[in-house]
Design an enzyme around this catalytic site. Structure first.
Site, mmCIF file in Angstrom:
data_model
loop_
_atom_site.group_PDB
_atom_site.id
_atom_site.type_symbol
_atom_site.label_atom_id
_atom_site.label_comp_id
_atom_site.label_asym_id
_atom_site.label_seq_id
_atom_site.Cartn_x
_atom_site.Cartn_y
_atom_site.Cartn_z
ATOM 1 N N GLU A 1 0.822 -1.212 0.000
ATOM 2 C CA GLU A 1 0.000 0.000 0.000
ATOM 3 C C GLU A 1 0.856 1.261 0.000
ATOM 4 O O GLU A 1 0.528 2.246 -0.666
ATOM 5 C CB GLU A 1 -0.953 -0.007 1.189
ATOM 6 C CG GLU A 1 -2.104 -0.987 1.062
ATOM 7 C CD GLU A 1 -3.016 -0.677 -0.118
ATOM 8 O OE1 GLU A 1 -3.097 0.504 -0.522
ATOM 9 O OE2 GLU A 1 -3.634 -1.616 -0.651
ATOM 10 N N GLN B 1 0.505 6.865 -5.349
ATOM 11 C CA GLN B 1 0.940 7.675 -6.482
ATOM 12 C C GLN B 1 1.816 6.902 -7.471
ATOM 13 O O GLN B 1 2.610 7.494 -8.193
ATOM 14 C CB GLN B 1 1.693 8.926 -5.990
ATOM 15 C CG GLN B 1 0.847 9.896 -5.195
ATOM 16 C CD GLN B 1 -0.106 10.696 -6.070
ATOM 17 O OE1 GLN B 1 -0.223 10.446 -7.265
ATOM 18 N NE2 GLN B 1 -0.781 11.655 -5.488
ATOM 19 N N LEU C 1 11.046 4.881 -7.725
ATOM 20 C CA LEU C 1 9.615 4.809 -7.393
ATOM 21 C C LEU C 1 9.006 6.191 -7.182
ATOM 22 O O LEU C 1 7.796 6.343 -7.221
ATOM 23 C CB LEU C 1 9.398 3.971 -6.125
ATOM 24 C CG LEU C 1 9.047 2.499 -6.323
ATOM 25 C CD1 LEU C 1 8.845 1.823 -4.978
ATOM 26 C CD2 LEU C 1 7.793 2.336 -7.165
ATOM 27 N N GLY C 2 9.837 7.186 -6.893
ATOM 28 C CA GLY C 2 9.331 8.542 -6.710
ATOM 29 C C GLY C 2 8.703 8.776 -5.348
ATOM 30 O O GLY C 2 8.560 7.862 -4.543
ATOM 31 N N TYR D 1 -6.374 6.767 4.055
ATOM 32 C CA TYR D 1 -6.576 5.688 3.093
ATOM 33 C C TYR D 1 -5.770 4.447 3.464
ATOM 34 O O TYR D 1 -6.298 3.330 3.501
ATOM 35 C CB TYR D 1 -6.198 6.115 1.668
ATOM 36 C CG TYR D 1 -6.060 4.897 0.787
ATOM 37 C CD1 TYR D 1 -7.179 4.271 0.265
ATOM 38 C CD2 TYR D 1 -4.809 4.322 0.563
ATOM 39 C CE1 TYR D 1 -7.070 3.104 -0.473
ATOM 40 C CE2 TYR D 1 -4.688 3.158 -0.172
ATOM 41 C CZ TYR D 1 -5.824 2.555 -0.694
ATOM 42 O OH TYR D 1 -5.703 1.405 -1.407
ATOM 43 N N ASP E 1 -9.896 4.807 -2.912
ATOM 44 C CA ASP E 1 -8.804 5.355 -3.706
ATOM 45 C C ASP E 1 -9.386 5.954 -4.986
ATOM 46 O O ASP E 1 -10.603 6.087 -5.136
ATOM 47 C CB ASP E 1 -7.741 4.287 -3.985
ATOM 48 C CG ASP E 1 -8.182 3.270 -5.038
ATOM 49 O OD1 ASP E 1 -9.394 3.200 -5.354
ATOM 50 O OD2 ASP E 1 -7.317 2.540 -5.540
ATOM 51 N N CYS F 1 -14.050 -0.302 -15.107
ATOM 52 C CA CYS F 1 -14.557 1.077 -15.013
ATOM 53 C C CYS F 1 -13.403 2.066 -15.147
ATOM 54 O O CYS F 1 -13.120 2.869 -14.262
ATOM 55 C CB CYS F 1 -15.282 1.255 -13.679
ATOM 56 S SG CYS F 1 -16.318 2.740 -13.592
ATOM 57 N N CYS G 1 -18.335 -1.209 -20.050
ATOM 58 C CA CYS G 1 -19.576 -1.306 -19.277
ATOM 59 C C CYS G 1 -20.310 -2.622 -19.508
ATOM 60 O O CYS G 1 -20.976 -3.137 -18.595
ATOM 61 C CB CYS G 1 -20.488 -0.132 -19.600
ATOM 62 S SG CYS G 1 -19.781 1.481 -19.161
ATOM 63 N N CYS H 1 -19.315 -5.145 -17.013
ATOM 64 C CA CYS H 1 -19.354 -4.733 -15.613
ATOM 65 C C CYS H 1 -20.452 -5.485 -14.850
ATOM 66 O O CYS H 1 -21.607 -5.516 -15.289
ATOM 67 C CB CYS H 1 -19.599 -3.236 -15.508
ATOM 68 S SG CYS H 1 -19.663 -2.638 -13.796
#
Length: 408
Positions: free
Chosen positions: A95, A100, A138-139, A177, A195, A247, A254, A257
């Site tokens: 996580e 990002q 990875l930033g 989160y 998220d 989605c 769709c 879905c």
């Protein structure tokens, strides 16, 4: 945040703007807010509030059982059913990495981290510099610093992660989160995990016309109504997978879905309208210069950035004093020492809040490293804690230099 193509928007979600729903309970006021949000949602919004949310959840979980993604940190539904339990360390690590960053980018980093540091005690025992080196590329490098700080704290407290959102949020680098995701996935707590993918799914499911920046509370209220008492971790991951693979922001599939019969945006034939976003302003452009000094044996002059601030604790070649707010000098007059500096190009890089252009200069030298600098041999460069912008700089001066090389 498909999620393998889409960035997980956790920087803003962990800022606490939607933290009011993190207690894990759908307060009656929040429920009524979702149920009465007809001014912000289409008529289909009443379905979740009236009890049909259970049917939505069951259909979603059935779809997830058949179509979940196989990810290196994930315990699949069949494995959960056989008695396997998620490792909180692996859930936490994934996580944090996914904030990002895309799933595809994270996979190789995750595997490398787990191979080097298979548990939180091993990560706590690692040198901070080694963690930064493993993170390079990875930033958002504050995540790596917080990762190490969190591992240190958990290891000191017996090596066990807390199992509630409230306690998890006390740990370094864990916001609203991330705490909800760990609580739901690792500890089976009925937490609302929201998220960027979940925001998109819910915005379309209930045609939430309020701009996303203002609708986060309403979205969370809907999710809280749908979170099941059993399998909350699978529900969270199912919502993410649905947003990642079906989605999607553009051309959602769709017809495939499992929730298409409940989705008011599909009924209106305009799902791409949601979520509604306000226009973004242009990012400011900053300029500066970077200097690649090369010793006769191919070593490159580097230095470590300050631990705090942008790219904190990472390694760089000497540069001028640019920041997110000001430009730096752009000529070789600002070089770290006199030399035959010649231009080798200009590189661009985009940060979260600004864009950067650096003019790159290169010089050969046989001198000693200035104070606060060090020489890195050619075969060691690929293992240094170089952020992507610095790899671009070095590549502009010495093509191929940051690729892994064999020691001679």
């Amino acid at each position: 945040m498909a999620l393998h193509d889409q960035t997980r928007k956790t920087a803003s979600r962990d800022s606490g703007r939607a933290a009011s729903g993190e207690s894990g309970k759908a307060a009656s006021g929040d429920s009524s807010k979702a149920a009465s949000g007809s001014s912000k949602a289409a008529s289909g919004s009443s379905k979740a509030a009236s009890g049909d949310s259970g049917h939505i959840t069951s259909r979603l979980l059935a779809w997830y059982d058949a179509h979940h993604r196989d990810l290196p940190w994930r315990i699949a539904p069949r494995e959960l059913a056989s008695g396997m339990r998620p490792d909180p360390y692996l859930v936490w690590l994934s996580e944090v990495m996914l904030q990002q960053t895309t799933v595809e980018a994270v996979k190789s980093y995750f595997r490398a981290f787990v191979q080097k540091w298979p548990d939180v005690e091993a990560l706590a025992a690692a040198q901070a510099e080694d963690v930064m080196k493993a993170w390079a590329g990875l930033g958002y490098y504050s995540r790596a610093r917080n990762l190490k700080a969190c591992a240190d704290l958990v290891a000191r407290q017996g090596g066990r992660f807390p199992d509630t959102q409230t306690a998890l949020r006390e740990l370094p680098g864990i916001g609203a989160y991330t705490a909800a995701a760990i609580a739901a996935i690792a500890f089976d707590q009925p937490a609302a995990v929201v998220d960027g993918n979940v925001e998109r799914v819910v915005s379309r499911l209930f045609s939430i016309a309020t701009p996303l920046s203002e609708a986060k509370g309403d979205i969370r209220a809907y999710v809280e109504l749908m979170v099941p008492a059993t399998r909350p971790g699978d529900f969270a991951q199912a919502m993410m997978d649905l947003g990642a693979t079906i989605c999607t922001p553009r051309r959602p599939r769709c017809m495939l879905c499992p929730l298409r019969e409940d989705c008011s945006a599909t009924v209106s034939s305009d799902p791409e309208r949601f979520p509604v976003r306000l226009p973004k302003g242009e990012k400011p452009l900053r300029r500066g210069a970077a200097f690649v000094a090369v010793r006769d044996d191919g070593a490159i002059l580097l230095r470590k950035r300050a631990d705090k601030g942008l790219l904190g604790g990472m390694t760089e070649v000497p540069t001028t004093g640019w920041t997110a707010r000001i430009d730096g000098a752009t000529t070789d007059a600002a070089a770290p020492f006199p030399g035959n500096w010649r231009p080798t190009g200009r590189i661009g890089h985009v940060f979260t809040h600004f864009a950067l252009e650096l003019d790159v200069f290169k010089a050969m030298t046989d001198g000693a490293a200035p104070a606060g600098h060090f020489w890195s041999l050619a075969h060691e460069i690929s293992g240094e804690a170089l952020p992507t912008v610095m790899k671009k700089v070095i590549e502009a001066a010495i093509p191929g230099a940051t690729k892994k090389q064999r020691a001679h």
